[in-house]
Design an enzyme around this catalytic site. Structure first.
Site, mmCIF file in Angstrom:
data_model
loop_
_atom_site.group_PDB
_atom_site.id
_atom_site.type_symbol
_atom_site.label_atom_id
_atom_site.label_comp_id
_atom_site.label_asym_id
_atom_site.label_seq_id
_atom_site.Cartn_x
_atom_site.Cartn_y
_atom_site.Cartn_z
ATOM 1 C CG ASN A 45 53.618 12.090 -38.368
ATOM 2 O OD1 ASN A 45 53.991 11.222 -39.159
ATOM 3 N ND2 ASN A 45 53.507 13.373 -38.683
ATOM 4 N NE ARG A 64 51.521 12.428 -42.216
ATOM 5 C CZ ARG A 64 52.469 13.255 -42.606
ATOM 6 N NH1 ARG A 64 53.339 13.718 -41.733
ATOM 7 N NH2 ARG A 64 52.549 13.636 -43.855
ATOM 8 C CG HIS A 83 52.452 16.609 -47.940
ATOM 9 N ND1 HIS A 83 53.293 16.985 -48.954
ATOM 10 C CD2 HIS A 83 53.244 16.126 -46.956
ATOM 11 C CE1 HIS A 83 54.549 16.728 -48.616
ATOM 12 N NE2 HIS A 83 54.536 16.200 -47.397
ATOM 13 C CG LEU A 105 57.009 24.843 -50.696
ATOM 14 C CD1 LEU A 105 57.602 26.166 -51.177
ATOM 15 C CD2 LEU A 105 56.908 23.847 -51.846
ATOM 16 C CG ASN A 146 63.461 16.562 -45.658
ATOM 17 O OD1 ASN A 146 64.228 17.039 -46.501
ATOM 18 N ND2 ASN A 146 63.703 15.445 -45.024
ATOM 19 N NE ARG A 172 60.315 11.914 -49.943
ATOM 20 C CZ ARG A 172 59.194 12.224 -49.301
ATOM 21 N NH1 ARG A 172 58.025 12.076 -49.877
ATOM 22 N NH2 ARG A 172 59.227 12.680 -48.068
ATOM 23 C CB ILE A 195 61.121 25.283 -47.526
ATOM 24 C CG1 ILE A 195 62.181 24.211 -47.232
ATOM 25 C CG2 ILE A 195 61.621 26.287 -48.553
ATOM 26 C CD1 ILE A 195 62.526 23.314 -48.420
ATOM 27 C CG ASN A 247 60.708 28.711 -41.012
ATOM 28 O OD1 ASN A 247 60.316 29.514 -40.169
ATOM 29 N ND2 ASN A 247 60.486 27.424 -40.931
ATOM 30 C CD GLU A 273 51.724 17.298 -41.654
ATOM 31 O OE1 GLU A 273 52.760 17.384 -40.969
ATOM 32 O OE2 GLU A 273 51.716 16.848 -42.801
HETATM 33 P P1 AMP Z 1 59.773 20.258 -42.628
HETATM 34 O O1 AMP Z 1 59.966 18.934 -43.310
HETATM 35 O O2 AMP Z 1 58.413 20.870 -42.892
HETATM 36 O O3 AMP Z 1 60.125 20.254 -41.174
HETATM 37 O O4 AMP Z 1 60.821 21.272 -43.325
HETATM 38 C C1 AMP Z 1 62.204 21.032 -43.302
HETATM 39 C C2 AMP Z 1 62.880 21.976 -44.289
HETATM 40 O O5 AMP Z 1 62.628 23.335 -43.906
HETATM 41 C C3 AMP Z 1 64.398 21.824 -44.322
HETATM 42 O O6 AMP Z 1 64.841 21.834 -45.671
HETATM 43 C C4 AMP Z 1 64.875 23.077 -43.627
HETATM 44 O O7 AMP Z 1 66.132 23.487 -44.079
HETATM 45 C C5 AMP Z 1 63.826 24.075 -44.057
HETATM 46 N N1 AMP Z 1 63.880 25.282 -43.233
HETATM 47 C C6 AMP Z 1 63.570 25.417 -41.921
HETATM 48 N N2 AMP Z 1 63.813 26.684 -41.514
HETATM 49 C C7 AMP Z 1 64.303 27.361 -42.593
HETATM 50 C C8 AMP Z 1 64.753 28.707 -42.818
HETATM 51 N N3 AMP Z 1 64.746 29.620 -41.847
HETATM 52 N N4 AMP Z 1 65.174 29.036 -44.067
HETATM 53 C C9 AMP Z 1 65.187 28.120 -45.062
HETATM 54 N N5 AMP Z 1 64.763 26.851 -44.916
HETATM 55 C C10 AMP Z 1 64.332 26.467 -43.695
#
Ligand code: AMP
Length: 407
Positions: A11, A94, A182, A210, A212, A242, A330, A333, A380
């Site tokens: 990916n 991907r 996505h 949700l 990055n 973005r 996000i 978590n 994914e």
């Molecule tokens: P991803 O692109 O799916 O890996 O997600 C990345 C995003 O998830 C970043 O903005 C991280 O800050 C957020 N993230 C990961 N763990 C947490 C958490 N425990 N609380 C808030 N945001 C989180």
């Protein structure tokens, strides 16, 4: 494990390479997953190798990940160290853009590669990296099946009304359409719903991916009806860096009045906007939640506001709502973001159980909530491994191209 076929998943993002190794016997089983980030700058490697094996996390030398080709060589060296016997039967990629016609994974023949090159102008930041990754993998594994899994494919079930822009017709025919992205994540969530909650799967579901990158998808019976991303992965929700939805008039203003070049506008919209731009601090939700400054809070407020707006719009497109599913870094978590998205959403049938939300349960709605609220970690890489497995089985005797329902 030695006789079981193995699939490598790749990916390739603009400055990162995620990789996975799966044994693809009866059902794909993850052997390793890893990530090389900041390729060409200050590269770092993280990888995990299943239970009992210590994870790896180290800075790489610039030469180990100067570009995507050297990053792939480094990833393969790490995998070989841990699994010297493993030989990839298939490599699953991907690929961000499959254009208007690819609605399922495709085996990478020279004709398909040609079509993907033709689609590069639609995703100039991502598609060339995907293609470079494919070319490097063909060189490294000349005998393996190479399979492409498209981020756009899952959304090809959109009704036409949700694919068009109100531009002169000729542009639709030239490919200026709402593609949606996505798709591998939504495909995975649809499959998980079918497995763990089939009645919910068959209903009207909104999935909020949700991370990055962030988007939302409205599905009925596991099929995409509408999504927030459009022609590019820039539309819809604000993201780490973005903009999300923006009035195109802003572009005319920036070019004509501020004297910016189109490349500068593009760079700003993709890399300096969103949570980072609004907060002036970070694109990382954890940092924003911890900061507590007025600007960080404003960035979070806008993120939540746009999710809630899209939730209403997608529910209208679906004709109601039976479940909301959170996923992505996000979504999986951040209890705070989930809580704020669902606050006062009783009118649409959503009632969050705060304790279940805080405990990180899968089902986080109250027992009386008319619509369910769930958290499902997405995967994914597993969707790519499954597609690779299907093609390996086809080569061993089956026929026909697998459809999007074959999970
Ligand atoms: P991803 O692109 O799916 O890996 O997600 C990345 C995003 O998830 C970043 O903005 C991280 O800050 C957020 N993230 C990961 N763990 C947490 C958490 N425990 N609380 C808030 N945001 C989180």
């Amino acid at each position: 494990m030695t006789n079981t076929p193995v699939a490598l998943t790749l990916n390739a993002g603009s400055s990162s390479l995620k990789f996975g190794l799966f044994s693809i016997g009866a059902a794909p089983v993850e052997m390793a997953v890893g990530l090389i980030e900041s390729i060409g700058k200050t590269p770092k490697l993280k990888a995990s190798f299943g239970p009992g094996m210590p994870p790896l996390s180290r800075d790489l030398t610039p030469a180990e990940a100067r570009d995507h080709k050297s990053a792939l060589a480094t990833a393969l060296a790490v995998l070989r160290q841990h699994f010297p016997e493993a030989k990839a039967t298939a490599v699953g990629h991907r690929v961000v853009h499959g254009g208007p016609s690819y609605d399922r994974p495709m085996r990478l023949t020279p004709e398909v590669m040609e079509e993907l090159r033709r689609l590069s102008p639609f995703a100039p930041i991502h598609q060339p990296h995907n293609l470079a990754g494919i070319e490097a993998a063909i060189e490294a594994f000349p005998d393996a099946l190479q399979v492409a899994c498209f981020d756009t494919a899952f959304h090809r079930t959109h009704p036409k009304v949700n694919d068009v822009f109100a531009l002169p017709r000729a542009y639709y025919d030239k490919g200026v359409r709402r593609y949606g992205f996505h798709g591998l994540s939504y495909d995975y969530i649809g499959g998980e719903l079918k497995r763990i909650a089939p009645l919910i799967h068959d209903g009207r579901v909104i999935v909020a991916h949700l991370g990055n990158g962030a988007s939302m998808c409205g599905m009925i019976n596991g099929r995409s009806v509408a999504s927030t991303m459009g022609f590019t992965a820039l539309d819809g929700l604000p993201m780490g860096t973005r903009t999300g939805q923006i009035d195109p008039g802003v572009i005319f203003y920036l070019v004509q009045q501020e004297g910016m070049s189109i490349d500068e506008v593009r760079e700003m919209f993709y890399s300096k906007s969103g949570l980072l731009g609004l907060s002036g601090l970070s694109n990382d939700m954890r940092a924003l939640e911890a900061a507590g400054t007025a600007q960080a809070n404003e960035a979070i407020d806008y993120f939540v506001f746009r999710i809630r707006r899209e939730l209403g719009g997608l529910a209208a497109a679906l004709g109601g709502l039976d479940a909301l599913v959170f996923c992505g870094g996000i979504g999986e978590n951040s209890r705070l973001i989930r809580e704020r998205v669902c606050e006062g959403m009783g009118w649409i049938g959503l009632e969050l159980d705060r304790e279940r939300n805080a405990a990180g349960d899968t089902m986080i709605s109250t027992d009386l909530s008319r619509a369910r609220i769930m958290v499902i970690p997405t995967n994914e890489e597993l969707v790519i491994a499954r597609a690779a497995k299907t093609f390996v089985e086809m080569r061993q005797g089956g026929s026909g191209i697998p459809g999007p329902d074959q999970r």
